[in-house]
Design an enzyme around this catalytic site. Structure first.
Site, PDB file in Angstrom:
ATOM      1  N   ASP A 133     -33.087  18.820  28.885  1.00 57.04           N
ATOM      2  CA  ASP A 133     -34.039  19.829  28.439  1.00 57.04           C
ATOM      3  C   ASP A 133     -35.083  19.850  29.551  1.00 57.04           C
ATOM      4  O   ASP A 133     -35.917  18.954  29.642  1.00 57.04           O
ATOM      5  CB  ASP A 133     -34.671  19.436  27.097  1.00 57.04           C
ATOM      6  CG  ASP A 133     -35.698  20.465  26.636  1.00 57.04           C
ATOM      7  OD1 ASP A 133     -36.105  21.312  27.461  1.00 57.04           O
ATOM      8  OD2 ASP A 133     -36.109  20.412  25.469  1.00 57.04           O
ATOM      9  N   HIS A 134     -35.005  20.871  30.408  1.00 55.35           N
ATOM     10  CA  HIS A 134     -35.798  20.821  31.640  1.00 55.35           C
ATOM     11  C   HIS A 134     -37.288  20.727  31.354  1.00 55.35           C
ATOM     12  O   HIS A 134     -38.079  20.321  32.208  1.00 55.35           O
ATOM     13  CB  HIS A 134     -35.501  22.029  32.530  1.00 55.35           C
ATOM     14  CG  HIS A 134     -36.099  23.302  32.029  1.00 55.35           C
ATOM     15  ND1 HIS A 134     -35.444  24.110  31.142  1.00 55.35           N
ATOM     16  CD2 HIS A 134     -37.292  23.884  32.273  1.00 55.35           C
ATOM     17  CE1 HIS A 134     -36.218  25.148  30.871  1.00 55.35           C
ATOM     18  NE2 HIS A 134     -37.344  25.043  31.541  1.00 55.35           N
ATOM     19  N   HIS A 184     -37.812  22.746  23.191  1.00 54.03           N
ATOM     20  CA  HIS A 184     -39.059  22.482  23.916  1.00 54.03           C
ATOM     21  C   HIS A 184     -40.221  22.144  22.987  1.00 54.03           C
ATOM     22  O   HIS A 184     -40.932  21.155  23.180  1.00 54.03           O
ATOM     23  CB  HIS A 184     -39.470  23.702  24.746  1.00 54.03           C
ATOM     24  CG  HIS A 184     -38.425  24.180  25.700  1.00 54.03           C
ATOM     25  ND1 HIS A 184     -37.486  23.340  26.244  1.00 54.03           N
ATOM     26  CD2 HIS A 184     -38.186  25.404  26.223  1.00 54.03           C
ATOM     27  CE1 HIS A 184     -36.708  24.042  27.055  1.00 54.03           C
ATOM     28  NE2 HIS A 184     -37.116  25.298  27.055  1.00 54.03           N
TER      29      HIS A 184
END
Lengths: 384, 512
Positions: free
Chosen positions: B200-201, B263
Site C-alpha cells: 500500500d504505497h 489508505h
C-alpha cells in the site's frame, strides 16, 4: 563593501536587478533572490545585521505568506579574503543542502570596521511552501578574530544547531567559536600533512561532533564493501582478509587512511604505522589480526577529483574484490577462490565536490558512531 | 518455501551506515508495460540506482502480454524514466540500468513464459556467479494475482537455493472480505507469509511514517492521546479532481474501496495503535491488527447511521465547470457507485472508548487535502470571558499529509488590547522548513524494503482481512440498497450535507 558578489546566492548579477539562480549539479534547487531582499551596510554591528535579517524575513512573509524561514541549522564559515571566491563557489554548489542561515565571515588584512550584507533567497515554492534561506556576509579584520564569537553570536539562530567551517583557517578561530558550535565541518584532505590533519580532527572531536569531508568521500566505498560482504555465506571471509589496498588521489591520503582505518576498526585489527616502500610512491605496512597479519597498501594515483580511486580486498583463500571508480558508478572485479573472474558495474552517480560539501551539511544533523574509531585507527596507520 | 541458513556472523561493517546493504537481486515485474511500471516503478528504480542504493548485482525482467523484444522494452523504460523520474537522469547511470534489462512476452497463464523466466533467472545467477534473490512484483490487473502466484508455485519459482524469493502484490488486494480471504489462501498456498509483501504505497510516504514519530517520539502528545482528552478525530482525503479517464476502474471500485479500505484505515490504525515494543515488522503489524480488531464492524442495519455515500453532480471546481459523475465518459447514467464516502467508526478499547472517528473521502471536492484533525475536549472551566471575540475554542492538532506536509496546533491566545479577549491562533510546523533532505518517492522506499526483506511497511494477511472485515458490511448494505436515491453534491463543494448527520452534537467537519 562590494555589493556584487557571487555569494550570497542571488547577488551574482550586476546590481542584483534580476532574479538570479544559483546552485550546482542536478540536485541543486533553484534559489531566487529579489533586490528588496538584500541589505547592506558599512561600519555596522552584529545587532544591526540580525535586525536586518529579521526585517527581510518579516517583509517577505508579509508579501507572500507561503514564504517561511528554514529552521534547520546555522552554518558559520570563517575564511581569509583570498579564499573568498573559491569558498563562495563551493557554498553555491551544495545542491539541496543549504543551511538555513549561513554566516560567512571574511577576514581582511588591515580592516578595523565591520561591513555586512544580509540577503534572503527562496527555494521554489513546493507543496504550498517557499522555504526562505538567509545569508549573511561580514567583512572583518584580523583584530576582530580575538573576539569573533561576540560578532557571530548575535547573528546566528540560537535554538538551531550551529556548524562551523573554517577552511584553511587558524585553530584559534575555532577555539574562539567553540562555545557556539555543535558541529565542526572540516576536510582532512585539505591539509598538506595527513597525519597532522587527522590529529587535528581527533582533538576537535573532544569538543564537538566532527563532520570530515575526507570521511564522507569514503562513504560509497564503505557502503559497497559492507554490502559485498553482507550475504551470510560471505561474511566469514571478513575473518580471512589478507590484504587491502586503497588507490587515491595524491592529495587525498587522509581519505585513504580513514577508509583503511574504518575497516581496521570495524574488524578489530591492530594497525601499525605504514611506511614508504623502497620503490614507487604511497605507503604500505601491516595490521595485526588474531594469529596473522593483514597487508595494507595506499597507492596514490592520477585523478582529477579528490577522493578514492579504488579499493581491493584479498582473502587468504584466493577470493578478492576490487572496486574502481567508473562512469556511472563503480567497476567491480571479483576473483573467486577457484579462479573464476567476474566484472560488473555497481550503479551510482558521483556527487561531485559540491555534493560532498552539501552532504557535510546534511551529516551535521546525524551522528556516525564509526568515524571516531576509524580516525583512531587511521592515526595509528600514519607513518611515525 | 525459501530456506536460508541463519547468518553465522553479524556483519560488523554495516554499523553506522545510513544505507543498509541490499543483497544481489533480480526483480521481475509482471505487468512491466503497464502504467504503474512506467510512472512509478521504473523511475523509482532509476532513482535508487542514481543514489547507489540498488544491490551491487541487480537485474530487471519485465513480463507482459505485449509482443516486443528486449530493446523495445529498454526504449520504453528509458522514456518512462526520462519523463517521470524526480531527477534528471545521469546518462551513464541510466545506460547502466538499461544495459541488460530483459523482457519476456506472454500470457501470465502460459507455461512457456515461466520456463523462459526460469532460464533467464538461471542465466543471471550464472553471470553473477551466485544465486540472486528474486522478487516477483505483481503490477497487473488483480485477477492475475492468483494466476501468477499459482504458476510461480507450480514451476518451483517460489523458492530458490541459497537465495530469498519474495512476492510483492499491488493493491487492490481483494474486492471484498471473501475475495481477500480467497486471494490470501491462494497466495499462501505457494508462498510463506514471510515471503509476501502486500503493498500500500501510502505507507511508504514519509509523512505517514512520521505519524509514528509524532506519536511515539514526543512526550508532549502521548499523555493526551486518549479518550480523556480527545473529543473526536477526523480523517479527510479530499481530491479536487473528478475521476478523469478512470471510469472503468472507478465504477467497479468506488470511494470506499479506492481510499477508505486501505489508505484511510491505515492512517486510523497508525493513529490509534498502542506503541510497539520495537519498530519491527511483526511487532508493528501486531499492534495495528489489535486496534483494527477493536473496531466493531457495523451490522448491515447500522450502516445507514454510520456511513454516507454520495456522487458529485455538475459544478465548478477552481473556476472550471465540470460534469457530474453520471455524465462522465464510461459511467452508467444510473450508476450507484459512490464518489464520496463518510464514516463514523469507534475503536472499542480502553484508550479510545467513546471517541468517534470520522472519515471522509471524495472526488471533485473544494480542495485537494489529506489531513487528520484531532480535536481535544474543551477546558473544564473557563475563567475568561468571550465577549467581543470568537472566544475560546477546543484545541486542534492538525496533521497535514498533503499537499502541504506538516502539523498545526491550534491554541487560544489573547488578542492584543486592554480586554481579555481570546481567539484561536496556529502554531505551525512545515516539513519543508525543518529538513534538508528531500523525501524519496514512496515506491523507492518500498521497493528497497522488499529487496531487504523488511515487511514493516507492508500489510500482513490478517491485517488485510481485518481491514476488509470493517468495510465489508458497508459494501454489502450499499450493494443491497438498490432503490434509495444516492445523495448528490455539486462538484467543487465540501461534499453532501448528509455527511453532517454522522456527527455528534457540537462536532463539525473541518472546512476543506
Amino acid at each position: 563593501m562590494k555589493p556584487n558578489r557571487c555569494w550570497p546566492p542571488g547577488t551574482g548579477g550586476t546590481g542584483c536587478d534580476q532574479p538570479a539562480r544559483t546552485g550546482g549539479g542536478a540536485a541543486a534547487r533553484e534559489l531566487l533572490t529579489l533586490p528588496q531582499d538584500l541589505w547592506t551596510a558599512r561600519d555596522t554591528t552584529p545587532d544591526d545585521v540580525e535586525a536586518a535579517l529579521r526585517n527581510l524575513v518579516r517583509r517577505a512573509h508579509a508579501t507572500d505568506e507561503t514564504l517561511a524561514p528554514a529552521r534547520v541549522l546555522n552554518l558559520v564559515v570563517v575564511i581569509e579574503a583570498r579564499w573568498q571566491e573559491l569558498i563562495g563557489q563551493r557554498l553555491a554548489a551544495v545542491g539541496r543542502y543549504h543551511a538555513s542561515r549561513t554566516v560567512l565571515c571574511t577576514v581582511h588584512d588591515g580592516r578595523d570596521t565591520l561591513d555586512a550584507t544580509a540577503a534572503i533567497s527562496y527555494e521554489e515554492i513546493r507543496n504550498g511552501i517557499g522555504v526562505v534561506l538567509e545569508q549573511v556576509e561580514i567583512d572583518i579584520g584580523q583584530e576582530h578574530l580575538d573576539f569573533i564569537d561576540t560578532i557571530v553570536d548575535p547573528v546566528i539562530i540560537s535554538e538551531l544547531p550551529t556548524v562551523l567551517w573554517c577552511p584553511r583557517g587558524p585553530d584559534e578561530v575555532i577555539n574562539r567559536l567553540m562555545r557556539l558550535t555543535d558541529v565542526i565541518l572540516l576536510d582532512s584532505d585539505d591539509q598538506p600533512e595527513p597525519g597532522e590533519a587527522l590529529h587535528r580532527a581527533d582533538q576537535l572531536l573532544d569538543s564537538a561532533y566532527v563532520v570530515d569531508l575526507a570521511w564522507l568521500r569514503t562513504t560509497p566505498w564503505r557502503e559497497r564493501v559492507a554490502a559485498s560482504f553482507d550475504p551470510p555465506w560471505r561474511r566469514p571471509a571478513l575473518d580471512q582478509i589478507a590484504e587491502i589496498s586503497v588507490r587515491h588521489q595524491g592529495r587525498s591520503r587522509a581519505s585513504a587512511l580513514l577508509w583503511a582505518g574504518w575497516i581496521a576498526s570495524r574488524l578489530h585489527w591492530d594497525p601499525a604505522p605504514l611506511r614508504a616502500p623502497a620503490r614507487g610512491g604511497g605507503l604500505e605496512g601491516k595490521a595485526a589480526r588474531p594469529e596473522t597479519e593483514v597487508g595494507v597498501k595506499l597507492e596514490p594515483t592520477e585523478m582529477p577529483t579528490p577522493g578514492l580511486a579504488g579499493v581491493t580486498l584479498a582473502c587468504e583463500d584466493g577470493f578478492s574484490l576490487s572496486l574502481d571508480r567508473a562512469a556511472g558508478g563503480l567497476c567491480a572485479h571479483r576473483r573467486s577462490p577457484d579462479g573464476h573472474k567476474a566484472t560488473w558495474k555497481v550503479l551510482g552517480a558521483s556527487r561531485g565536490e559540491g555534493g560532498i560539501l552539501g552532504e557535510g551539511v546534511r551529516q551535521a544533523l546525524l551522528r556516525d558512531p564509526t568515524y571516531g574509531p576509524a580516525l583512531d585507527a587511521a592515526r595509528e596507520f600514519c607513518p611515525g | 518455501m525459501t530456506a536460508v541458513a541463519a547468518p553465522a556472523h553479524e556483519n560488523p561493517l554495516i554499523e553506522g551506515l545510513e544505507r543498509l546493504p541490499v543483497h544481489p537481486t533480480v526483480l521481475v515485474i509482471f505487468g512491466g508495460t503497464g502504467d504503474l511500471a512506467h510512472r512509478k516503478l521504473l523511475p523509482a528504480l532509476y532513482n535508487l540506482a542514481h543514489e547507489g542504493a540498488l544491490p551491487e548485482r541487480f537485474e530487471l525482467i519485465g513480463i507482459a502480454r505485449r509482443e516486443q523484444d528486449h530493446s523495445d522494452f529498454r526504449a520504453v523504460a528509458r522514456e518512462s524514466i526520462e519523463r517521470f523520474s524526480r531527477r534528471k537522469p545521469n546518462k551513464d547511470v541510466l545506460e547502466g540500468l538499461l544495459a541488460d534489462m530483459r523482457y519476456l512476452p506472454g500470457r501470465f497463464d502460459d507455461d512457456r513464459v515461466y520456463a523462459r523466466l526460469k532460464r533467464t533467472l538461471a542465466e543471471f545467477d550464472d553471470k553473477a556467479g551466485q544465486p540472486l534473490n528474486r522478487i516477483f512484483y505483481l503490477s497487473t490487473a488483480p485477477e492475475f494475482f492468483p494466476v501468477i502466484a499459482g504458476e510461480l508455485g507450480r514451476t518451483g519459482l517460489n523458492q530458490a537455493e541459497r537465495a530469498e524469493t519474495r512476492i510483492v502484490i499491488e493493491k487492490p488486494f481483494g474486492y471484498d472480505l471473501a475475495s481477500a480471504r480467497q486471494l490470501n489462501a491462494q497466495v499462501l498456498e505457494e508462498f510463506d507469509e514471510s515471503q509476501v509483501f502486500r503493498i500500500d504505497h501510502y505507507l511508504g510516504k514519509e509523512t505517514v511514517q512520521n505519524l509514528l514519530a509524532f506519536r511515539f517520539a514526543n512526550a508532549l502528545f502521548e499523555p493526551v492521546w486518549n479518550r480523556n482528552f480527545i473529543d473526536y478525530i477526523q480523517i479527510t482525503a479530499a481530491e479536487d479532481i473528478g475521476i478523469g479517464g478512470r471510469a472503468g476502474y472507478y465504477e467497479r471500485a468506488g470511494a470506499l474501496r479506492d481510499l477508505v479500505q486501505n489508505h484511510m484505515m491505515q492512517l486510523l490504525a497508525l493513529l490509534t495503535m498502542e506503541p510497539p515494543t520495537a519498530f519491527e515488522a511483526n511487532r508493528l503489524r501486531d499492534e495495528k491488527l489489535k486496534v483494527l480488531e477493536a473496531i466493531v464492524p457495523p451490522s448491515t442495519d447500522e450502516v445507514a447511521e454510520m456511513a454516507v455515500r454520495a456522487q458529485y453532480a455538475a459544478g465548478v471546481v477552481g473556476g472550471v465547470r465540470v460534469p457530474g459523475y453520471r455524465e462522465e465518459d464510461g459511467v452508467a447514467p444510473d450508476s450507484r457507485t459512490e464518489t464520496y464516502a463518510a464514516l463514523r467508526l469507534h475503536v472499542s478499547n480502553w484508550r479510545w472508548a467513546g471517541v468517534p472517528f470520522y472519515l471522509r473521502t471524495g472526488k471533485a471536492l473544494a480542495r485537494k487535502v489529506t489531513e487528520i484533525v484531532v480535536t481535544l475536549k474543551p477546558v473544564p472551566h473557563l475563567a475568561l470571558r468571550s465577549t467581543g471575540s470568537v472566544g475560546v475554542q477546543a484545541n486542534q492538532i492538525i496533521l497535514t499529509l498533503q499537499p502541504d506536509e506538516g502539523a498545526t496546533i491550534q491554541l487560544g491566545a489573547k488578542i492584543p488590547g486592554t480586554g481579555m479577549r481570546i481567539r484561536p491562533v496556529n502554531m505551525e510546523f512545515r516539513y519543508g522548513t525543518s529538513f534538508l533532505s528531500e523525501s524519496p518517492e514512496a515506491y523507492e522506499r518500498l521497493i528497497l524494503d522488499a529487496m531487504r526483506g523488511d515487511a514493516t511497511l507492508f500489510t500482513r494477511n490478517d491485517e488485510i482481512e481485518a481491514l476488509w472485515g470493517i468495510i465489508d458490511p458497508i459494501l454489502t448494505a450499499w450493494r443491497e440498497d438498490t432503490s434509495s436515491p444516492i445523495p448528490q453534491y455539486p462538484a467543487g463543494t465540501e461534499g453532501p450535507d448528509e455527511a453532517k448527520s454522522l456527527l455528534a452534537p457540537r462536532h463539525r467537519w473541518n472546512r476543506l
